[in-house]
Motif scaffolding. Structure first.
Motif, PDB file in Angstrom:
ATOM      1  N   TYR A  52       7.528   0.328  -9.950  1.00 34.12           N
ATOM      2  CA  TYR A  52       6.470  -0.215  -9.099  1.00 34.12           C
ATOM      3  C   TYR A  52       6.916  -1.460  -8.337  1.00 34.12           C
ATOM      4  O   TYR A  52       6.312  -1.818  -7.324  1.00 34.12           O
ATOM      5  CB  TYR A  52       5.238  -0.546  -9.931  1.00 34.12           C
ATOM      6  CG  TYR A  52       4.569   0.661 -10.545  1.00 34.12           C
ATOM      7  CD1 TYR A  52       4.413   1.846  -9.819  1.00 34.12           C
ATOM      8  CD2 TYR A  52       4.099   0.624 -11.851  1.00 34.12           C
ATOM      9  CE1 TYR A  52       3.809   2.958 -10.382  1.00 34.12           C
ATOM     10  CE2 TYR A  52       3.485   1.735 -12.431  1.00 34.12           C
ATOM     11  CZ  TYR A  52       3.346   2.901 -11.694  1.00 34.12           C
ATOM     12  OH  TYR A  52       2.752   3.998 -12.261  1.00 34.12           O
ATOM     13  N   SER A  53       7.948  -2.141  -8.829  1.00 35.90           N
ATOM     14  CA  SER A  53       8.365  -3.401  -8.199  1.00 35.90           C
ATOM     15  C   SER A  53       8.917  -3.204  -6.792  1.00 35.90           C
ATOM     16  O   SER A  53       8.995  -4.174  -6.022  1.00 35.90           O
ATOM     17  CB  SER A  53       9.418  -4.092  -9.064  1.00 35.90           C
ATOM     18  OG  SER A  53      10.629  -3.355  -9.078  1.00 35.90           O
ATOM     19  N   VAL A  54       9.285  -1.991  -6.439  1.00 36.72           N
ATOM     20  CA  VAL A  54       9.818  -1.728  -5.102  1.00 36.72           C
ATOM     21  C   VAL A  54       8.806  -0.973  -4.248  1.00 36.72           C
ATOM     22  O   VAL A  54       9.165  -0.295  -3.291  1.00 36.72           O
ATOM     23  CB  VAL A  54      11.148  -0.940  -5.190  1.00 36.72           C
ATOM     24  CG1 VAL A  54      12.236  -1.786  -5.822  1.00 36.72           C
ATOM     25  CG2 VAL A  54      10.967   0.367  -5.975  1.00 36.72           C
ATOM     26  N   TRP A  89       2.151  -0.699  -4.272  1.00 38.00           N
ATOM     27  CA  TRP A  89       1.033  -0.099  -5.008  1.00 38.00           C
ATOM     28  C   TRP A  89      -0.023  -1.155  -5.318  1.00 38.00           C
ATOM     29  O   TRP A  89       0.283  -2.270  -5.741  1.00 38.00           O
ATOM     30  CB  TRP A  89       1.542   0.534  -6.306  1.00 38.00           C
ATOM     31  CG  TRP A  89       0.506   1.334  -7.038  1.00 38.00           C
ATOM     32  CD1 TRP A  89      -0.365   2.229  -6.496  1.00 38.00           C
ATOM     33  CD2 TRP A  89       0.249   1.332  -8.440  1.00 38.00           C
ATOM     34  NE1 TRP A  89      -1.151   2.796  -7.472  1.00 38.00           N
ATOM     35  CE2 TRP A  89      -0.792   2.249  -8.686  1.00 38.00           C
ATOM     36  CE3 TRP A  89       0.812   0.640  -9.513  1.00 38.00           C
ATOM     37  CZ2 TRP A  89      -1.291   2.496  -9.950  1.00 38.00           C
ATOM     38  CZ3 TRP A  89       0.313   0.886 -10.784  1.00 38.00           C
ATOM     39  CH2 TRP A  89      -0.723   1.800 -11.003  1.00 38.00           C
ATOM     40  N   ASP A  90      -1.308  -0.756  -5.125  1.00 37.91           N
ATOM     41  CA  ASP A  90      -2.405  -1.686  -5.383  1.00 37.91           C
ATOM     42  C   ASP A  90      -3.022  -1.501  -6.763  1.00 37.91           C
ATOM     43  O   ASP A  90      -3.990  -2.183  -7.115  1.00 37.91           O
ATOM     44  CB  ASP A  90      -3.490  -1.555  -4.314  1.00 37.91           C
ATOM     45  CG  ASP A  90      -4.115  -0.158  -4.284  1.00 37.91           C
ATOM     46  OD1 ASP A  90      -3.798   0.679  -5.174  1.00 37.91           O
ATOM     47  OD2 ASP A  90      -4.928   0.107  -3.380  1.00 37.91           O
ATOM     48  N   GLY A  91      -2.470  -0.550  -7.548  1.00 36.05           N
ATOM     49  CA  GLY A  91      -2.970  -0.351  -8.903  1.00 36.05           C
ATOM     50  C   GLY A  91      -4.041   0.697  -9.024  1.00 36.05           C
ATOM     51  O   GLY A  91      -4.403   1.081 -10.148  1.00 36.05           O
ATOM     52  N   PHE A  92      -4.575   1.176  -7.904  1.00 39.65           N
ATOM     53  CA  PHE A  92      -5.671   2.144  -7.942  1.00 39.65           C
ATOM     54  C   PHE A  92      -5.398   3.383  -7.101  1.00 39.65           C
ATOM     55  O   PHE A  92      -5.771   4.485  -7.483  1.00 39.65           O
ATOM     56  CB  PHE A  92      -6.979   1.482  -7.456  1.00 39.65           C
ATOM     57  CG  PHE A  92      -7.397   0.305  -8.280  1.00 39.65           C
ATOM     58  CD1 PHE A  92      -8.074   0.476  -9.478  1.00 39.65           C
ATOM     59  CD2 PHE A  92      -7.096  -0.982  -7.866  1.00 39.65           C
ATOM     60  CE1 PHE A  92      -8.458  -0.611 -10.249  1.00 39.65           C
ATOM     61  CE2 PHE A  92      -7.468  -2.077  -8.622  1.00 39.65           C
ATOM     62  CZ  PHE A  92      -8.150  -1.885  -9.815  1.00 39.65           C
ATOM     63  N   GLU A 145      -1.544   7.050  -3.865  1.00 40.88           N
ATOM     64  CA  GLU A 145      -0.326   7.013  -3.055  1.00 40.88           C
ATOM     65  C   GLU A 145       0.085   5.574  -2.789  1.00 40.88           C
ATOM     66  O   GLU A 145      -0.747   4.662  -2.742  1.00 40.88           O
ATOM     67  CB  GLU A 145      -0.566   7.735  -1.715  1.00 40.88           C
ATOM     68  CG  GLU A 145      -0.886   9.222  -1.880  1.00 40.88           C
ATOM     69  CD  GLU A 145      -1.117   9.908  -0.545  1.00 40.88           C
ATOM     70  OE1 GLU A 145      -1.079   9.184   0.481  1.00 40.88           O
ATOM     71  OE2 GLU A 145      -1.318  11.126  -0.530  1.00 40.88           O
ATOM     72  N   TYR A 146       1.371   5.387  -2.624  1.00 41.30           N
ATOM     73  CA  TYR A 146       1.907   4.068  -2.293  1.00 41.30           C
ATOM     74  C   TYR A 146       3.244   4.269  -1.595  1.00 41.30           C
ATOM     75  O   TYR A 146       3.849   5.341  -1.674  1.00 41.30           O
ATOM     76  CB  TYR A 146       2.074   3.194  -3.538  1.00 41.30           C
ATOM     77  CG  TYR A 146       2.786   3.873  -4.694  1.00 41.30           C
ATOM     78  CD1 TYR A 146       4.175   3.936  -4.747  1.00 41.30           C
ATOM     79  CD2 TYR A 146       2.053   4.462  -5.719  1.00 41.30           C
ATOM     80  CE1 TYR A 146       4.821   4.556  -5.799  1.00 41.30           C
ATOM     81  CE2 TYR A 146       2.699   5.090  -6.775  1.00 41.30           C
ATOM     82  CZ  TYR A 146       4.077   5.129  -6.810  1.00 41.30           C
ATOM     83  OH  TYR A 146       4.712   5.760  -7.854  1.00 41.30           O
ATOM     84  N   GLU A 147       3.678   3.238  -0.911  1.00 43.55           N
ATOM     85  CA  GLU A 147       4.918   3.324  -0.139  1.00 43.55           C
ATOM     86  C   GLU A 147       5.995   2.447  -0.763  1.00 43.55           C
ATOM     87  O   GLU A 147       5.710   1.406  -1.343  1.00 43.55           O
ATOM     88  CB  GLU A 147       4.673   2.893   1.312  1.00 43.55           C
ATOM     89  CG  GLU A 147       3.748   3.810   2.073  1.00 43.55           C
ATOM     90  CD  GLU A 147       3.580   3.379   3.510  1.00 43.55           C
ATOM     91  OE1 GLU A 147       4.247   2.388   3.912  1.00 43.55           O
ATOM     92  OE2 GLU A 147       2.794   4.016   4.233  1.00 43.55           O
ATOM     93  N   THR A 189      -5.052  -7.200  -7.164  1.00 49.05           N
ATOM     94  CA  THR A 189      -4.690  -5.789  -6.981  1.00 49.05           C
ATOM     95  C   THR A 189      -3.372  -5.619  -6.211  1.00 49.05           C
ATOM     96  O   THR A 189      -3.211  -4.652  -5.469  1.00 49.05           O
ATOM     97  CB  THR A 189      -5.817  -4.987  -6.289  1.00 49.05           C
ATOM     98  OG1 THR A 189      -5.969  -5.449  -4.934  1.00 49.05           O
ATOM     99  CG2 THR A 189      -7.129  -5.129  -7.038  1.00 49.05           C
ATOM    100  N   GLU A 190      -2.456  -6.552  -6.405  1.00 48.84           N
ATOM    101  CA  GLU A 190      -1.110  -6.420  -5.830  1.00 48.84           C
ATOM    102  C   GLU A 190      -0.158  -6.034  -6.957  1.00 48.84           C
ATOM    103  O   GLU A 190       0.726  -6.805  -7.332  1.00 48.84           O
ATOM    104  CB  GLU A 190      -0.680  -7.729  -5.174  1.00 48.84           C
ATOM    105  CG  GLU A 190      -1.578  -8.198  -4.050  1.00 48.84           C
ATOM    106  CD  GLU A 190      -1.157  -9.549  -3.510  1.00 48.84           C
ATOM    107  OE1 GLU A 190      -0.177  -9.597  -2.738  1.00 48.84           O
ATOM    108  OE2 GLU A 190      -1.797 -10.557  -3.880  1.00 48.84           O
ATOM    109  N   PHE A 191      -0.325  -4.815  -7.471  1.00 47.43           N
ATOM    110  CA  PHE A 191       0.410  -4.408  -8.664  1.00 47.43           C
ATOM    111  C   PHE A 191       1.909  -4.301  -8.415  1.00 47.43           C
ATOM    112  O   PHE A 191       2.714  -4.649  -9.275  1.00 47.43           O
ATOM    113  CB  PHE A 191      -0.145  -3.078  -9.190  1.00 47.43           C
ATOM    114  CG  PHE A 191      -1.355  -3.234 -10.051  1.00 47.43           C
ATOM    115  CD1 PHE A 191      -2.454  -3.941  -9.604  1.00 47.43           C
ATOM    116  CD2 PHE A 191      -1.396  -2.679 -11.314  1.00 47.43           C
ATOM    117  CE1 PHE A 191      -3.585  -4.089 -10.392  1.00 47.43           C
ATOM    118  CE2 PHE A 191      -2.517  -2.825 -12.132  1.00 47.43           C
ATOM    119  CZ  PHE A 191      -3.622  -3.533 -11.661  1.00 47.43           C
ATOM    120  N   GLY A 192       2.307  -3.805  -7.274  1.00 46.64           N
ATOM    121  CA  GLY A 192       3.732  -3.696  -6.967  1.00 46.64           C
ATOM    122  C   GLY A 192       4.385  -5.064  -6.900  1.00 46.64           C
ATOM    123  O   GLY A 192       5.462  -5.280  -7.460  1.00 46.64           O
TER     124      GLY A 192
END
Length: 288
Positions: free
Chosen positions: A30-32, A35-38, A41-43, A254-257
């Motif tokens: 997730y560190s790269v 992702w907002d945690g919810f 999809e994420y980039e 919500t800034e999980f990444g």
């Protein structure tokens, strides 16, 4: 070794994999990302999160600076205080045993309880700290304590030292009691004074205990999350923000990444500092 003995570590290994290894690998994943945690999809952002941490995140750098100041004060003063207490209370007399219990007592309290006790002491209006100073004629030294942004992190560090010095004292006592008495007797026959005995016998012989105390104290200083929140509120103001509270605030936004990237840097800092401390201790105790 009987084959059945290999079965016993399996439950612990399963727990470690599920609750430690897998989450650590997910943090790397997730560190790269952004992702907002919810969202499903994420980039991928590559190393963008890490670049931003060190080039464009003043809050993170402020938290890192505060944490390093906090750690330095806690490691130095907590280690010295614990060692001094251990030297004075190493004998198993009734008085020493009672004093050990007294100094160890704060350790069994919860961090929240300790925070509220010291919040009362540090209160600039009716707190015990300023009241005592005024009572003994030192009113000019009264302070705003936690209200002073330049000093606040150091006052929290003093609380941490009071909180855990007794715990570290027990480790030092165990190390001191393992030093053979014959070494001191031989040193006295050779005319060595107390300081010479400490530098040439005690200090090198308690190397394992010292390494444990310094490493554990360092880790404690980076994980003083609940103590900071108890004394500084949620979220703590800038002068009391440390890495653990900064990571918490990032997750809460919500800034999980981005928080995962902060967590990896957090772990890397702890590992690097502990390794450097161990090497420094080895050098000083070899020279002794």
């Amino acid at each position: 070794m009987h084959p059945a003995l290999y079965v016993f570590p399996i439950p612990a290994l399963v727990i470690y994999i599920i609750f430690f290894a897998i989450p650590a690998l997910q943090a790397v994943q997730y560190s790269v990302t952004d992702w907002d945690g919810f969202s499903a999809e994420y980039e991928s952002v590559g190393l963008g999160n890490f670049r931003n941490l060190f080039t464009n995140d003043s809050l993170f750098m402020n938290a890192l600076s505060n944490n390093l100041k906090f750690m330095l004060v806690v490691v130095v003063f907590q280690t010295l205080l614990a060692l001094m207490l251990a030297i004075f209370l190493v004998r198993n007399s009734t008085g020493s045993t009672l004093l050990r219990g007294l100094f160890f007592f704060p350790t069994i309290l919860s961090s929240v309880s300790v925070a509220y006790i010291w919040k009362f002491i540090y209160d600039p209006n009716y707190g015990l700290g300023n009241s005592v100073l005024e009572a003994v004629g030192l009113g000019e030294y009264t302070s705003a304590y936690l209200g002073n942004n330049e000093q606040a992190i150091y006052w929290v560090a003093i609380t941490q030292v009071w909180f855990h010095a007794g715990q570290m004292m027990v480790i030092f006592i165990a190390g001191l009691q393992g030093v053979p008495a014959e070494l001191y007797e031989a040193a006295e026959i050779d005319g060595a004074g107390k300081w010479k005995q400490f530098t040439k016998i005690t200090w090198p012989m308690i190397a394992p205990a010292t390494a444990i105390v310094v490493a554990y104290t360092t880790i404690q200083s980076f994980k003083a999350f609940d103590l900071i929140l108890g004394l500084g509120g949620l979220p703590p103001r800038r002068s009391l923000d440390i890495l653990s509270t900064r990571i918490y605030s990032t997750f809460a936004n919500t800034e999980f990444g981005y928080a995962a990237a902060q967590s990896l840097i957090f772990m890397a800092f702890i590992a690097a500092i502990v390794i450097a401390q161990r090497r420094l201790l080895k050098l000083t105790q070899k020279e002794a």
